[in-house]
Write an enzyme that holds these catalytic residues in place. Structure first.
Site, PDB file in Angstrom:
ATOM      1  N   LYS A 182     -17.486 -33.688  29.269  1.00  0.00           N
ATOM      2  CA  LYS A 182     -18.574 -34.589  28.878  1.00  0.00           C
ATOM      3  C   LYS A 182     -18.188 -36.000  29.304  1.00  0.00           C
ATOM      4  O   LYS A 182     -17.488 -36.709  28.596  1.00  0.00           O
ATOM      5  CB  LYS A 182     -18.801 -34.521  27.376  1.00  0.00           C
ATOM      6  CG  LYS A 182     -20.235 -34.836  26.906  1.00  0.00           C
ATOM      7  CD  LYS A 182     -20.738 -36.212  27.245  1.00  0.00           C
ATOM      8  CE  LYS A 182     -20.179 -37.262  26.304  1.00  0.00           C
ATOM      9  NZ  LYS A 182     -20.819 -38.609  26.560  1.00  0.00           N
ATOM     10  N   GLY A 220     -12.897 -42.061  17.973  1.00  0.00           N
ATOM     11  CA  GLY A 220     -11.771 -41.149  17.811  1.00  0.00           C
ATOM     12  C   GLY A 220     -11.639 -40.645  16.392  1.00  0.00           C
ATOM     13  O   GLY A 220     -11.326 -39.466  16.150  1.00  0.00           O
ATOM     14  N   GLU A 271      -6.602 -40.529  23.120  1.00  0.00           N
ATOM     15  CA  GLU A 271      -6.059 -41.790  23.656  1.00  0.00           C
ATOM     16  C   GLU A 271      -7.064 -42.876  23.310  1.00  0.00           C
ATOM     17  O   GLU A 271      -8.177 -42.886  23.819  1.00  0.00           O
ATOM     18  CB  GLU A 271      -5.848 -41.676  25.169  1.00  0.00           C
ATOM     19  CG  GLU A 271      -4.843 -42.704  25.694  1.00  0.00           C
ATOM     20  CD  GLU A 271      -5.484 -43.959  26.260  1.00  0.00           C
ATOM     21  OE1 GLU A 271      -6.034 -44.751  25.457  1.00  0.00           O
ATOM     22  OE2 GLU A 271      -5.428 -44.140  27.476  1.00  0.00           O
ATOM     23  N   CYS A 328      -7.432 -49.766  29.246  1.00  0.00           N
ATOM     24  CA  CYS A 328      -6.836 -49.546  27.926  1.00  0.00           C
ATOM     25  C   CYS A 328      -5.424 -50.124  27.837  1.00  0.00           C
ATOM     26  O   CYS A 328      -4.976 -50.513  26.761  1.00  0.00           O
ATOM     27  CB  CYS A 328      -6.820 -48.066  27.579  1.00  0.00           C
ATOM     28  SG  CYS A 328      -5.897 -47.040  28.741  1.00  0.00           S
ATOM     29  N   GLU A 343      -9.029 -54.982  20.357  1.00  0.00           N
ATOM     30  CA  GLU A 343      -9.146 -54.694  21.781  1.00  0.00           C
ATOM     31  C   GLU A 343     -10.470 -55.257  22.307  1.00  0.00           C
ATOM     32  O   GLU A 343     -11.536 -54.687  22.082  1.00  0.00           O
ATOM     33  CB  GLU A 343      -9.072 -53.184  22.019  1.00  0.00           C
ATOM     34  CG  GLU A 343      -8.970 -52.807  23.478  1.00  0.00           C
ATOM     35  CD  GLU A 343      -8.856 -51.311  23.684  1.00  0.00           C
ATOM     36  OE1 GLU A 343      -8.128 -50.892  24.599  1.00  0.00           O
ATOM     37  OE2 GLU A 343      -9.498 -50.566  22.925  1.00  0.00           O
TER      38      GLU A 343
END
Length: 489
Positions: free
Chosen positions: A175, A233, A250, A284, A385
């Site tokens: 996906k 996540g 991750e 990332c 982030e």
């Protein structure tokens, strides 16, 4: 305009609902493709195909060397079509064509590595403490794998999941991000061309809410692998608990780049720019937190700002472009909001912080490379982030302070240390709570070495031997070579 389809059970199909999604180029917002917008119905079909292919098909039982040869064939096909794949990636994501070509070469190497590794683990014979017995440990495929990939490295991240899953004998449902699916569609065509049996690889397109969530929830899926943000996540991990499926996550990072006073000044400066502004900071492992020793701080910042102002923004197809656009208007607004937060928190904006004024950039999602100084670890722009071209700079005085600052984050993906004192470099690397630490470099990765993070950066590893092991289950087989009655009852 390209018209694409999904791939389920060896067939190229439209969405069951007939719905479609328009894919645009982030450089100028022009339409580049129309793709199916899948939903729960399509996802269930893909899961059923993968389940049947694993439970009843030949894939998991064919010799590992045969699977390896098929994975190597995919690598060859990717190498054949590098230019086409790279151009699609640049159209879809906005990154420079040079970056995309490098990505495609790396992707071919990932398939080549796992193709070669497929038949290298024949199990392990262990010394049994029981007389007249034999004991061995083997690894077997997990089963049906759901694989959800991000928009920043669409095919690279997919390759880290597809290649080891195939090599280990699993079946899968891929996906990709709904906004950057084109190269994943193309590589699925190459997987079909290589001769992978139907049902082994299935491609579902659509939103995470309607497709990804179902992959995580389904009792027919044995493993879920996701690359993306923390909040998603967390939802995936919660959903995966329904049948206690294996989870590999991750979830990004806020990665410190530590420059000591004895570092090679020019090299550390150049690498600091690359660490944070490569791919417009949409990485990332971006070195978005720069920690600079007091003794060189002012000079380092002065030179860094000067160089940052010279970065050329533009089309990924222009050879002179150094940084492309952000991926979408929504993401552009998110980055703008972080600049506003940084200013409100008291950080000093040294350059950037706004959309560029050049007329030729107005149609794209561009944002100027941005530097904040006078930052501290209490600030959101230091802790969160931002996933854009924003660099925060903090000062430190001692080695211990540098380590404390670097570890002061919920993340633990990657970090770097710059010094000519190798003993100091190794001490600091040993103290950093991160999955990857670079010494006098930033960003290198390769198929042979594991990738993943500590703390909230995720669970599990991709790449390396460990990346293959994620897609296996461990089985102990014990044999009594001289069976006899026990006479206990």
């Amino acid at each position: 305009m390209r018209i694409e389809k999904m791939y389920i059970n060896g067939e190229w199909v439209e969405a069951a609902s007939g719905n479609t999604r328009t894919i645009i180029n982030p450089f100028n917002q022009e339409t580049i493709a129309q793709v199916p917008e899948g939903d729960e119905t399509d996802t269930v079909s893909a899961i059923q195909a993968a389940r049947e292919a694993f439970d009843e098909g030949e894939w998991r039982n064919i010799p590992a060397s045969t699977r390896g040869k098929l994975v190597l064939k995919i690598a060859e096909l990717i190498e054949r079509d590098v230019q086409e794949l790279a151009e699609l990636e640049t159209l879809d994501s906005g990154k420079t064509l040079t970056e995309s070509i490098d990505d495609m070469n790396d992707i071919a190497e990932v398939f080549r590595y796992y193709g070669g590794l497929a038949d290298k683990d024949g199990g392990e014979v262990i010394a049994s403490p029981i007389p007249d017995s034999r004991s061995k440990v083997v690894r077997e495929p997990v089963g049906v794998c759901g694989q959800i990939t991000p928009w920043n490295y669409p095919l690279l991240q997919a390759s880290w999941k597809i290649a080891p899953a195939l090599a280990a004998g699993n079946t899968m449902i891929i996906k990709p991000s709904e906004i950057t699916p084109l190269t994943t569609i193309k590589v699925t065509e190459l997987i079909e061309e290589a001769g992978v049996p139907k049902g082994v690889v299935n491609l579902v397109l659509g939103s995470g809410a309607k497709t990804g969530q179902l992959l995580a929830e389904s009792h027919e899926v044995d493993l879920i692998s996701f690359t993306g943000g923390i909040e998603t996540g967390r939802k995936i991990m919660t959903a995966a608990s329904s049948n206690f499926k294996k989870v590999a996550l991750e979830l990004g990072g806020k990665n410190p780049n530590i420059v000591f006073e004895d570092a090679d000044f020019d090299t550390a400066l150049d690498q600091a720019l690359n660490a944070v502004f490569f791919h417009a900071g949409q990485v990332c492992s971006a070195g978005a937190r720069l920690l600079v020793h007091d003794a060189i701080h002012d000079r380092f910042v002065e030179e860094l700002v000067k160089r940052t102002k010279q970065i050329k923004l533009g089309s990924g197809f222009d050879d002179t472009t150094q940084s492309g656009p952000l991926i979408s208007n929504d993401h552009l607004k998110k980055v703008e909001n972080y600049v506003a937060i940084g200013i409100k928190e008291g950080a000093s904006l040294m350059t950037g912080g706004k959309r560029p004024e050049a007329e030729e950039l107005q149609a794209g999602f561009f944002f100027e490379p941005t530097i904040f100084t006078e930052c501290d670890s209490s600030m959101r722009i230091v802790q969160e982030e931002t996933f854009g071209p924003i660099l925060t700079i903090e000062r430190f005085d001692t080695e211990e302070q540098a380590v404390t600052l670097a570890n002061d984050t919920i993340y633990g993906l990657a970090g770097a240390v710059w010094t000519t004192n190798i003993r100091k470099a190794e001490r600091v690397a040993g103290e950093l709570r991160m999955g990857t630490v670079w010494i006098n470099d930033f960003h290198p990765y390769f198929a042979q070495a594991p990738w993943g993070g500590y703390k909230s950066s995720g669970i599990g590893r991709e790449l390396g031997k460990q990346g293959l092991e994620e897609y296996t289950e461990v089985k102990h087989i014990y044999e009594n070579t001289n069976p006899s009655p026990l006479h206990w009852f």
